[in-house]
Design a protein around this motif. Structure first.
Motif, short mmCIF file in Angstrom:
data_model
loop_
_atom_site.label_atom_id
_atom_site.label_comp_id
_atom_site.label_asym_id
_atom_site.label_seq_id
_atom_site.Cartn_x
_atom_site.Cartn_y
_atom_site.Cartn_z
N GLU A 74 -4.96 4.72 -1.49
CA GLU A 74 -3.83 3.97 -0.93
C GLU A 74 -3.43 4.50 0.44
O GLU A 74 -3.06 3.73 1.32
N GLU A 132 0.84 -1.21 0.00
CA GLU A 132 0.00 0.00 0.00
C GLU A 132 0.87 1.26 0.00
O GLU A 132 0.57 2.23 -0.72
N HIS A 183 -5.67 2.96 2.72
CA HIS A 183 -5.32 1.53 2.87
C HIS A 183 -4.12 1.36 3.81
O HIS A 183 -4.05 0.38 4.55
N GLU A 196 -9.47 -1.68 -4.89
CA GLU A 196 -8.47 -2.29 -5.79
C GLU A 196 -9.09 -2.64 -7.14
O GLU A 196 -8.44 -2.50 -8.17
FE LIG Z 1 -4.44 -0.41 -1.96
#
Ligand SMILES: [Fe+2]
Ligand SMILES: [Fe+2]
Length: 276
Positions: free
Chosen positions: A102, A67, A105, A183
């Motif tokens: 991201e 990530e 994440h 994703e």
């Molecule tokens: Fe990701």
């Protein structure tokens, strides 16, 4: 700010331990073992596996560093190319959106790792994802990172979500499901931009697809991901379809992964025979 940032200079504090792909492939624990006990490289991650907790923690750490690198890679793609000439504005907008996802994440992964009893740096960081994001052609970056590596992320998140479900861990199941949805969007961005930008440039498309298959092959090493239950990670066909992979593309990855698994099994038998 400089363009095309080298992988060696990524900002990491002393908690992180980086390794190369060569280190990883040379590690007997991840590849071939003469030990007949269940190893991390064998069989789908399910709660009944003896080393399930450690395998899930290791996989979670791999997701966490992935990530970070996905955030760094998408950020570089916004910066490294001239808007409009080398990369369309809308492509950069997609990459900016990806950075946002991201970053979220990364936060989720840290919390999940903590929840699973692990900590930052407990496992090594393989920097190959960022390396795939260092190509001088944005289309190759999207093929290598968004399609190959985030395609693999779809498989990993699906496996982890199923693991959370079977283990009765609602936090893990819920968080993986949300990240999986993001994703699928990232992989679809890769599929859409690859087709759009190379619409009239078959040579560039071929180069990008070749790069994608090199990255796919690298990560099929040892049969870690395949449709067989003997692989720790499954191949998430349906989500890959939603992300713009056609049946033939998925079949190629399935065949490649299965061949890698068979290769590893043969190597294990050979190593065991030599040992006895
Ligand atoms: Fe990701
Ligand atoms: Fe992603």
């Amino acid at each position: 700010m400089r363009k095309f940032f080298p992988v060696e200079d990524l900002a990491r504090d002393e908690r992180f331990n980086q390794i190369t792909m060569n280190d990883r492939m040379a590690d007997q624990r991840t590849a071939i073992t003469t030990d007949s006990r269940p190893s991390r490289a064998a069989n789908r991650i399910v709660p009944s596996r003896g080393d399930a907790s450690d395998a899930a923690r290791g996989l979670m750490h791999g997701i966490f560093v992935g990530e970070i690198q996905a955030l760094e890679g998408a950020g570089r793609t916004c910066w490294d190319f001239t808007t409009g000439e080398e990369a369309p504005f809308e492509l950069k907008l997609d990459m900016a959106r990806q950075c946002w996802d991201e970053a979220r994440h990364v936060e989720i992964s840290i919390k999940l790792s903590d929840w699973m009893g692990s900590e930052i740096g407990e496992y090594a960081e393989n920097t190959v994802l960022f390396q795939a994001a260092c190509s001088s052609d944005p289309v190759l970056r999207l093929a290598g990172v968004n399609r190959a590596l985030e395609g693999l992320a779809i498989d990993v998140f699906t496996t982890m979500k199923e693991f959370g479900e079977v283990a009765g861990d609602q936090y893990l199941e819920f968080a993986e499901d949300w990240m999986l949805a993001d994703e699928v969007t990232h992989v679809k961005m890769g599929s859409d931009w690859l087709r759009k930008i190379t619409e009239n440039d078959p040579e560039r498309r071929k180069k990008a697809l070749d790069f994608q298959s090199v990255v796919d092959k690298l990560f099929s090493y040892g049969g870690t991901r395949s449709e067989s239950q003997e692989s720790p990670i499954g191949l998430a066909r349906r989500f890959r379809e939603l992300a713009g992979f056609d049946d033939q593309e998925i079949d190629v990855i399935a065949d490649l992964s299965l061949a890698a698994l068979e290769e590893r099994k043969a190597a294990v038998l050979e190593a065991q025979a030599a040992h006895n």
